[in-house]
Design a protein around this motif. Structure first.
Motif, mmCIF file in Angstrom:
data_model
loop_
_atom_site.group_PDB
_atom_site.id
_atom_site.type_symbol
_atom_site.label_atom_id
_atom_site.label_comp_id
_atom_site.label_asym_id
_atom_site.label_seq_id
_atom_site.Cartn_x
_atom_site.Cartn_y
_atom_site.Cartn_z
ATOM 1 N N PHE A 123 31.895 41.534 54.169
ATOM 2 C CA PHE A 123 33.720 41.681 54.730
ATOM 3 C C PHE A 123 33.273 43.015 55.691
ATOM 4 N N ILE A 124 32.745 43.215 56.825
ATOM 5 C CA ILE A 124 32.422 44.423 57.488
ATOM 6 C C ILE A 124 34.090 45.254 57.545
ATOM 7 N N PRO A 125 35.035 45.741 57.536
ATOM 8 C CA PRO A 125 36.065 46.243 58.080
ATOM 9 C C PRO A 125 35.605 47.490 59.196
ATOM 10 N N ARG A 126 36.737 47.406 60.353
ATOM 11 C CA ARG A 126 36.584 48.934 61.122
ATOM 12 C C ARG A 126 37.893 49.488 60.851
ATOM 13 N N SER A 127 36.884 50.412 60.397
ATOM 14 C CA SER A 127 38.039 51.980 60.547
ATOM 15 C C SER A 127 39.570 51.666 61.283
ATOM 16 N N PRO A 128 40.492 51.910 60.200
ATOM 17 C CA PRO A 128 41.943 51.864 60.521
ATOM 18 C C PRO A 128 42.362 52.894 61.891
#
Length: 385
Positions: A123-128
């Motif tokens: 799971f690779i989130p993009r920093s908010p």
């Protein structure tokens, strides 16, 4: 020292009446049996899962979550075949920081190609945000809690095989998020980051690995990595049952380690979370949490430190900087058909049966959305010093 306790269910009424307390009769629910509690837990989780399927289907479909006007995009990658007990889940946090959004976007896109696993979902989130502390602001914990709920419900993730890793600014986040959310992870891997003011104390029950280039001099990252390694080694020496760790310093490597830190994925995969550890060390960061494993603190303060352990039917609160705590219980780690004893520094606070309650089951299930994070009963204690 004056010590007293209060708790709200049927089997405790006699104690309340003996103390002269008035409890409204209609406020008491009939305690559940062990089988009834288990059935209630299953029903409650299935109901939650059904609700999530409706309420959050779009955020999973379009891979973007919005909480309080803050957005987090994410990417998912699957590897191998799903085991019978569910997928492993690996959070992977990209680098970047205080820069233009386009730069962090590029970091996120590149990060999607860096790591593979033999089995699991990466799971690779993009920093908010596009800030230096992008991965350890308070909203990050809220997002991660929601993501874990979603991944269990939508993608059949095994709650006891959730891992988190990050490099550079992502590594900064690992140093901070892993200790304060340790009850959600089996292991964590930090590479090329800096801990700032974080403490390793909360890592007692998960595995933690540090990967650093020998020549990563900026902000003394290399020196601090060794210092943290020494702290973890000392904690492990004093407490052999906890603080499993591995520190790897790569010779002649700088901030970019030629992807050698990917070895952390193999190391982490050997560990499985124990959701009910027999000993807890809970250190509050500046991002406050009200629950950690089977402990609750409704009014936490930054820096609070609580240490507690279980031996059979006895729970010992060894130390607590907070005067009010809640002990959460279920039949997976204590026999709720027998009396439970709770002590604080040798003084008995509670000795009795703890009733199983539908309200406790539903509330603890909603808090985490984790089938292994559901508790059946609770005891409130107050310590006056």
């Amino acid at each position: 020292m004056k010590i007293f306790f209060t708790y709200q269910y049927f089997s405790a009424l006699i104690i309340f009446f003996n103390l002269g307390c008035n409890v409204p009769q209609n406020s008491v629910a009939k305690p559940l049996s062990q089988s009834e509690a288990l059935n209630q837990a299953n029903q409650s989780y299935n109901a939650l899962k059904s609700d999530l399927a409706m309420e959050r289907k779009n955020e999973m479909k379009y891979r973007e979550i919005t909480l309080n006007d803050v957005k987090m995009k994410f990417d998912l990658k699957y590897y191998g075949e799903k085991p019978k007990d569910g997928w492993s889940l690996y959070f992977s946090l990209h680098g970047g920081g205080q820069t233009e959004p386009a730069v962090n976007e590029k970091q996120w896109v590149r990060h999607q190609t860096l790591y593979k696993v033999n089995e699991g979902i990466v799971f690779i989130p993009r920093s908010p945000t596009n800030t230096w502390n992008m991965w350890h602001q308070s909203h990050v914990d809220t997002f991660f809690n929601r993501i874990i709920q979603n991944m269990i419900a939508f993608h059949d993730v095994n709650p006891n095989r959730v891992y988190i890793m990050g490099r550079s600014a992502g590594g900064d986040g690992i140093y901070q998020v892993a200790p304060r959310m340790a009850d959600r992870f089996a292991a964590a891997a930090m590479s090329a980051g800096h801990p700032n003011e974080a403490s390793p104390l909360g890592l007692r029950n998960i595995a933690f690995t540090i990967h650093m280039g020998e020549n990563d001099y900026l902000y003394d990252r290399n020196k601090v990595a060794l210092q943290w390694g020494n702290q973890l080694a000392e904690l492990r020496k004093k407490d052999p049952g906890g603080y499993r760790h591995l520190v790897k310093i790569y010779k002649d490597k700088g901030h970019w380690m030629d992807n050698l830190e990917a070895s952390a994925l193999i190391w982490m995969s050997d560990f499985v979370r124990n959701p009910y550890p027999d000993k807890i060390i809970w250190k509050q960061d500046d991002v406050l949490h009200k629950r950690f494993y089977w402990l609750k603190n409704e009014n936490p303060l930054a820096g609070d430190l609580i240490e507690a352990e279980i031996n059979g039917q006895v729970i010992d609160i060894i130390s607590s900087s907070s005067s009010k705590l809640v002990i959460l219980l279920n039949d997976d780690f204590i026999n709720m058909n027998k009396k439970v004893i709770i002590n604080y520094r040798g003084t008995e606070l509670f000795n009795g049966l703890v009733p199983r309650s539908k309200k406790v089951i539903e509330r603890t299930m909603e808090e985490y959305g984790d089938p292994y994070g559901i508790y059946y009963g609770e005891v409130f204690i107050t310590i006056s010093k």
